[in-house]
Design a protein around this motif. Structure first.
Motif, mmCIF file in Angstrom:
data_model
loop_
_atom_site.group_PDB
_atom_site.id
_atom_site.type_symbol
_atom_site.label_atom_id
_atom_site.label_comp_id
_atom_site.label_asym_id
_atom_site.label_seq_id
_atom_site.Cartn_x
_atom_site.Cartn_y
_atom_site.Cartn_z
ATOM 1 N N ASN A 186 49.994 -40.817 19.757
ATOM 2 C CA ASN A 186 51.267 -40.213 20.139
ATOM 3 C C ASN A 186 52.210 -40.119 18.944
ATOM 4 O O ASN A 186 52.307 -41.040 18.138
ATOM 5 C CB ASN A 186 51.945 -41.053 21.221
ATOM 6 N N HIS A 187 52.912 -39.019 18.853
ATOM 7 C CA HIS A 187 53.977 -38.874 17.862
ATOM 8 C C HIS A 187 55.147 -39.775 18.269
ATOM 9 O O HIS A 187 55.464 -39.894 19.461
ATOM 10 C CB HIS A 187 54.429 -37.416 17.818
ATOM 11 N N TYR A 212 57.941 -29.283 20.111
ATOM 12 C CA TYR A 212 58.051 -30.589 19.464
ATOM 13 C C TYR A 212 56.655 -31.193 19.318
ATOM 14 O O TYR A 212 55.824 -31.054 20.218
ATOM 15 C CB TYR A 212 58.935 -31.529 20.288
ATOM 16 N N PRO A 213 56.385 -31.892 18.219
ATOM 17 C CA PRO A 213 55.047 -32.467 18.041
ATOM 18 C C PRO A 213 54.831 -33.643 18.992
ATOM 19 O O PRO A 213 55.641 -34.568 19.054
ATOM 20 C CB PRO A 213 55.052 -32.927 16.578
ATOM 21 N N SER A 214 53.721 -33.592 19.728
ATOM 22 C CA SER A 214 53.417 -34.669 20.667
ATOM 23 C C SER A 214 52.354 -35.618 20.134
ATOM 24 O O SER A 214 52.176 -36.712 20.685
ATOM 25 C CB SER A 214 52.962 -34.097 22.016
ATOM 26 N N GLU A 215 51.646 -35.220 19.083
ATOM 27 C CA GLU A 215 50.608 -36.072 18.511
ATOM 28 C C GLU A 215 50.720 -36.068 16.986
ATOM 29 O O GLU A 215 51.249 -35.124 16.396
ATOM 30 C CB GLU A 215 49.221 -35.595 18.925
ATOM 31 N N GLN A 216 50.201 -37.129 16.377
ATOM 32 C CA GLN A 216 50.185 -37.213 14.922
ATOM 33 C C GLN A 216 48.811 -37.691 14.450
ATOM 34 O O GLN A 216 48.121 -38.421 15.156
ATOM 35 C CB GLN A 216 51.272 -38.157 14.415
ATOM 36 N N GLU A 258 51.173 -33.109 12.223
ATOM 37 C CA GLU A 258 51.859 -33.152 13.506
ATOM 38 C C GLU A 258 51.253 -32.062 14.386
ATOM 39 O O GLU A 258 51.165 -30.900 13.970
ATOM 40 C CB GLU A 258 53.358 -32.919 13.324
ATOM 41 N N TYR A 291 50.928 -29.814 17.939
ATOM 42 C CA TYR A 291 51.689 -29.205 19.026
ATOM 43 C C TYR A 291 50.738 -28.654 20.085
ATOM 44 O O TYR A 291 49.557 -28.419 19.817
ATOM 45 C CB TYR A 291 52.538 -28.045 18.501
ATOM 46 N N HIS A 338 58.087 -43.071 11.336
ATOM 47 C CA HIS A 338 57.306 -42.636 10.178
ATOM 48 C C HIS A 338 57.490 -43.580 8.992
ATOM 49 O O HIS A 338 56.529 -43.943 8.313
ATOM 50 C CB HIS A 338 57.701 -41.215 9.774
ATOM 51 N N TRP A 377 47.080 -39.465 10.987
ATOM 52 C CA TRP A 377 47.185 -40.078 9.664
ATOM 53 C C TRP A 377 45.795 -40.144 9.035
ATOM 54 O O TRP A 377 44.825 -40.509 9.701
ATOM 55 C CB TRP A 377 47.752 -41.498 9.758
ATOM 56 N N TYR A 437 48.762 -36.045 6.473
ATOM 57 C CA TYR A 437 49.471 -36.296 7.720
ATOM 58 C C TYR A 437 49.640 -34.968 8.447
ATOM 59 O O TYR A 437 49.991 -33.953 7.835
ATOM 60 C CB TYR A 437 50.838 -36.929 7.452
#
Length: 256
Positions: A156-157, A244-248, A222, A224, A203, A250, A220
């Protein structure tokens, strides 16, 4: 030391295991590799090496182990670890059905008990990435990786957490929770869709932790929802997630 969240999340996922049999079966059988709740394609996200022949890989919090299967099909020798016996039962059934050799271990990704420097590649899609204490599981991933090894994870972001109402309703374009000292999220007693115990960081705090452990950041992302999406998934509003970004994601390396 085992935290309270471990038993809570074990019980939660064992109780949910039957709900994930069919999604696991579909992911195992799909010819395509897609990521996260919006099924972003591997061609865009690039979480896996294209050729994994000769690599030892581990999936941390493997669930039904479809990602472990994807890596095995790319040539890796793969271990999956998960805290849920119910999820692992599905993983073992599907591994036998697809004739894919995986080492599947019931255990905590925060303290696997596996030998130091055993793996070239580690991955988590949700799994350890959100259900385990980042101070613990990231250090465990570091210990398990050989010098030059890579860790990639998707979860999750942090904006999702900040925009989720306190009653557990779907996220909104409004800040409900503070970003300062963001860390733990106990969903077990929320009014709407109670769940387990999750972790997330700002972050800056993610990057501070990576540096403390010794990881370098390779990338990285983000993620959508698709521009035409109207579906709500889990606690994510489909229209919110278009803007809006819902996931990230790394992407990290343990230096040589």
């Amino acid at each position: 030391m085992t935290g309270r969240h471990v038993g809570m999340n074990r019980d939660y996922w064992n109780g949910m295991a039957d709900d994930w049999v069919e999604p696991g079966r579909l992911a195992w059988g799909s010819p395509n590799v897609n990521w996260g709740i919006w099924r972003n394609p591997e061609t865009e996200v690039q979480m896996l090496p294209e050729d994994m022949r000769g690599m030892d890989a581990i999936e941390l919090g493997c669930g039904t182990a479809y990602i472990a299967a994807w890596m095995a099909r790319r040539g890796a020798k793969v271990t999956g670890i998960d805290i849920s016996s119910g999820q692992l039962a599905t993983a073992r059934e599907l591994a036998a059905e697809h004739k894919i050799d995986l080492t599947l271990i019931e255990g905590n990704a925060e303290e696997t008990g596996l030998p130091d420097a055993s793996f070239d590649f580690a991955i988590s899609e949700y799994g350890a990435a959100i259900w385990c204490d980042p101070d613990l599981w990231l250090r465990e991933a570091w210990r398990l990786l050989r010098p030059g090894g890579r860790l990639v994870f998707l979860g999750n972001h942090p904006l999702v957490m900040a925009c989720t109402p306190w009653d557990g309703a779907k996220c909104e374009p409004t800040l409900h929770r503070p970003m300062r000292d963001m860390r733990t999220f106990d969903w077990s007693e929320v009014e709407i869709d109670p769940g387990g115990f999750e972790f997330n960081l700002s972050h800056a705090d993610w990057m501070k932790l990576f540096a403390e452990i010794g990881f370098t950041i390779d990338g990285y992302l983000e993620l959508y929802a698709p521009p035409d999406n109207t579906r709500d998934l889990f606690a994510i509003s489909g229209t919110w997630a278009r803007d809006y970004p819902s996931e990230q994601v790394w992407k990290l390396t343990k230096p040589l």
